[in-house]
Design an enzyme around this catalytic site. Structure first.
Site, mmCIF file in Angstrom:
data_model
loop_
_atom_site.group_PDB
_atom_site.id
_atom_site.type_symbol
_atom_site.label_atom_id
_atom_site.label_comp_id
_atom_site.label_asym_id
_atom_site.label_seq_id
_atom_site.Cartn_x
_atom_site.Cartn_y
_atom_site.Cartn_z
ATOM 1 N N SER A 13 63.216 16.320 72.916
ATOM 2 C CA SER A 13 62.680 15.559 74.052
ATOM 3 C C SER A 13 62.650 16.403 75.327
ATOM 4 C CB SER A 13 63.462 14.265 74.269
ATOM 5 O OG SER A 13 64.763 14.530 74.722
ATOM 6 N N LEU A 101 74.939 31.839 70.376
ATOM 7 C CA LEU A 101 74.232 33.122 70.365
ATOM 8 C C LEU A 101 75.195 34.276 70.630
ATOM 9 C CD1 LEU A 101 71.237 31.800 72.471
ATOM 10 C CD2 LEU A 101 71.205 32.335 70.011
ATOM 11 N N HIS A 117 72.530 21.637 79.522
ATOM 12 C CA HIS A 117 73.759 21.169 78.869
ATOM 13 C C HIS A 117 74.066 19.756 79.366
ATOM 14 C CE1 HIS A 117 77.595 21.446 76.868
ATOM 15 N NE2 HIS A 117 78.151 20.932 77.959
ATOM 16 N N LEU A 152 79.896 30.788 76.277
ATOM 17 C CA LEU A 152 79.208 29.530 75.948
ATOM 18 C C LEU A 152 79.251 28.532 77.115
ATOM 19 C CD1 LEU A 152 77.876 27.789 73.644
ATOM 20 C CD2 LEU A 152 80.182 26.897 73.238
#
Ligand code: GAR
Length: 199
Positions: A13, A101, A117, A152
């Protein structure tokens, strides 16, 4: 025209909000950029079908198909890099991309990779952000757009939106309230970044 690559893993979305913003009148002219590739690590990501219906270039690099490889994560990322770098993108946008990643991959896109996030970072990096916010008794929750760095869910914050946590909220209700704000701030943050790249 500059290229933007969007990485997704699921419903997409946020990717839809980005594509819709980028196809609005004047956007391409004003920012000289367009979304040129939607890349997913899951073939069944619902967002992929939508992107294909819009006539966008799509690709799938399934992380699970590298499980037998000596360096599964590196092999997966090397294949993603091939797809992404073919577009020489000015921005790589993580939009519900649910793989961690490596620093090498992040370094390769340093300064041009953004993430959204679903929490008010630096609170609640990682998963289950809404449940954790409710359990901690937060009165406010929200979403953060940030530059991606090797750590992260860290990296310079570019935009945030705040929503109230209501007494009757469960994680699902809170997630929906936060998500509608994500759709607003991610395209805005991208437009801001593009304006800075070519004022
Ligand atoms: C969004 O809430 C996004 O912030 C979150 O996943 C959802 C994806 O929804 N991302 C993360 O949790 C990344 N760690 P979408 O696929 O509908 O955009």
């Amino acid at each position: 025209m500059n290229n933007i690559v969007v990485l997704i893993s699921g419903g997409g979305s946020n990717m839809r909000a980005l594509v819709q913003a980028s196809t609005r009148e004047n956007w391409a002219q004003r920012h000289r950029a367009r979304i040129s590739l939607v890349l997913s690590n899951r073939a069944d990501a619902a967002g992929l079908t939508w992107a294909q219906q819009q006539g966008l270039d799509t690709a799938v690099v399934d992380h699970r198909s590298y499980a037998q490889h000596a360096n599964p994560r590196e092999a997966f990322e090397a294949e993603m890099r091939q797809h992404i770098d073919r577009h020489a993108p000015v921005l790589v946008l993580l939009a519900g991309f649910m793989r961690i990643l490596t620093p090498g991959f992040v370094d390769h896109y340093a300064g041009r990779m953004l993430n959204i996030h679903p929490s008010l970072l630096p609170a609640f990096p990682g998963l289950h952000t809404h449940q954790r916010a409710i359990e901690a008794g937060c009165r406010f929750a929200g979403a953060t757009v940030h530059e991606v760095t090797a750590e992260l869910d860290h990296g310079p914050i570019l935009a945030q939106a705040v929503v109230p946590v209501l007494p009757e909220d469960d994680a699902e209700a809170l997630a929906a309230r936060v998500l509608s704000q994500e759709h607003r701030i991610y395209p805005q943050a991208v437009a801001d970044r593009l304006r800075r790249l070519s004022p």
